[in-house]
Motif scaffolding. Structure first.
Motif, short mmCIF file in Angstrom:
data_model
loop_
_atom_site.label_atom_id
_atom_site.label_comp_id
_atom_site.label_asym_id
_atom_site.label_seq_id
_atom_site.Cartn_x
_atom_site.Cartn_y
_atom_site.Cartn_z
N THR A 1 49.97 27.87 42.91
CA THR A 1 50.39 28.83 41.88
C THR A 1 51.90 28.74 41.65
OG1 THR A 1 48.57 30.28 42.48
CG2 THR A 1 50.33 31.27 41.19
N ARG B 1 52.50 25.73 39.44
CA ARG B 1 52.12 26.08 38.07
C ARG B 1 53.19 26.94 37.41
NH1 ARG B 1 46.80 29.89 36.88
NH2 ARG B 1 46.99 30.04 34.61
N THR B 2 53.71 27.91 38.16
CA THR B 2 54.71 28.83 37.64
C THR B 2 56.03 28.09 37.38
OG1 THR B 2 53.68 30.57 38.96
CG2 THR B 2 55.88 31.02 38.12
N THR C 1 47.30 24.56 40.94
CA THR C 1 48.39 24.12 40.04
C THR C 1 47.91 24.05 38.61
OG1 THR C 1 47.98 21.71 40.05
CG2 THR C 1 49.37 22.59 41.82
N ALA D 1 49.66 21.25 36.88
CA ALA D 1 51.13 21.14 36.94
C ALA D 1 51.56 20.03 37.89
CB ALA D 1 51.76 22.47 37.35
N ALA E 1 54.26 33.89 45.43
CA ALA E 1 54.14 33.25 44.11
C ALA E 1 54.58 34.21 43.01
CB ALA E 1 52.71 32.78 43.88
N VAL E 2 54.26 35.49 43.17
CA VAL E 2 54.69 36.50 42.19
C VAL E 2 56.22 36.62 42.23
CG1 VAL E 2 54.61 38.95 41.59
CG2 VAL E 2 52.51 37.77 42.29
N GLY F 1 57.83 33.76 40.49
CA GLY F 1 57.74 33.90 39.04
C GLY F 1 58.80 34.84 38.49
#
Lengths: 253, 253
Positions: free
Chosen positions: A124, A127-128, A155, A158, A240-241, A244
């Motif tokens: 993630t 991806r971010t 991903t 990504a 992951a948050v 981001g």
């Protein structure tokens, strides 16, 4: 360039199955991806796909460019044997791992990842990072293997777009600093609230392990260490948050 | 208030096991949490814990206040049978689900969740909402069950701190609007980049399903629909990451 394999005991099938282990991936420099979305993304990247594996009951979409790709048709039994999903989509690809090249000299947005363990989190984060326009990710030693199938799934493709290197972060930080990038670590202690930083569009952001955060040794190498204020009773954010929030803030509006 | 159960066939043990199903949770209004961190968070919330279940080979930390809690000591075999983790920590609790109360009238920060399916995503969104100071979350119909054990684990305890309601979002939106909250939907089409909104600290943010986003019908009820620009080749962000970016932006600095 189409061949067919029917026996689960075929040595090539055995090799594909072994690609689910880090050991085999490290040895061969290859990894396996599954499903239409990921295979399509892999095919869009030059010289990424070594072999396309198609189940006899599945189709290759006509929009795909497979001119220079070697295609192997297999029985659905073989597809099941090499898949790690319960209901395989019938399509997979053997891909080349990205080669660790020299650190590019003109990057403005870098993400440094220290010892993230959960494959879903690492995937993630990639991806971010891609979405936020990051130009280089360095995955530090102690992180889960980049080519773990759960990482790749998370991903959402990504992994095929984003320049990714692996290595010792402590060696990367001084080089990035020398290139003029401010290095921002993340730390719940002794940090500044991220909103105090004026986003300037160029940065290297250093994020860390789910439980322990970034290693002290690395935090000592940064220009500044940031934290995200917690306004409720939660002790922390998912890594992951948090990545981001910080990437979108630091890139500027 | 301590009793002991040794037989896996005891009816209470059977009921605990059944709490892994949504049906039983709905019927009883109860749910099961496991592990030291979550049980500790549950105990901190008044009248949340119905029963504390302790394996004979585990201890209750002396810092916990268990004065008014009924404690049941079980064999490690029973703990294993009721646990859905491979290596149970030896501690669990049966908790009361939050009762759906009247919508509070003085909330400034609300998160509305439309049909999020992945338990890890829903749990992470609740953890993030709590961290960002959200005062109310409404989980719309079509979402994964709030009391699914994977959701609870991913909340890291936020499920015990955060006022959460369940229901039809289309009925909540007009009420929140009437209370003066701007309702921001999220949509890749026909939206505005989120950075164009001046954060004012009060809002209801509406986020949606992993694949399909927010339902059209709900998007039509909002004041404005926002999107997060994608600067790379990824098609979208993970819904929990997107929620974090928007909540921290909208709450203001």
């Amino acid at each position: 360039m189409v061949k067919r394999i029917d026996s689960v005991k075929n040595p090539q099938v055995k090799m594909w199955k072994k690609l689910h282990t880090k050991k085999e991936r490290d040895k061969t420099g290859l990894f396996l991806v599954e499903g239409y979305h990921l295979v399509e993304e892999a095919l869009r990247t030059k010289q990424m796909v070594k072999e396309l594996i198609v189940s006899e009951d599945a189709d290759i979409p006509s929009s795909w460019n497979v001119d220079n790709v070697s295609i192997i048709v297999v029985s659905s039994e073989i597809m099941k044997a090499i898949s790690d999903t319960e209901t395989p989509q019938g399509i997979a690809a053997v891909c080349y791992q990205q080669q660790a090249e020299e650190l590019p000299t003109n990057v403005n947005k870098v993400l440094l990842i220290d010892a993230v363990q959960d494959p879903g989190n690492l995937g993630t984060m990639l991806r971010t990072a891609d979405a936020a326009g990051v130009e280089l990710v360095v995955v530090g030693t102690g992180s889960v293997d980049l080519y773990n199938s759960k990482v790749i799934r998370a991903t959402q493709g990504a992994i095929f777009h984003l320049p990714i290197m692996k290595g010792e972060l402590k060696n990367f930080i001084p080089v990035l600093k020398e290139q003029g990038l401010p290095i921002y670590g993340t730390s719940l202690e002794n940090g500044r609230p991220y909103m105090e930083i004026q986003p300037a569009g160029s940065f290297a952001l250093l994020v860390g392990n789910e439980g322990n955060g970034v290693q002290e040794q690395l935090l000592a190498q940064t220009n500044e260490n940031l934290y995200i204020p917690i306004y409720g009773k939660s002790e922390s954010l998912n890594v992951a948050v948090a990545t981001g929030i910080l990437l979108y803030y630091l890139r500027g509006m």
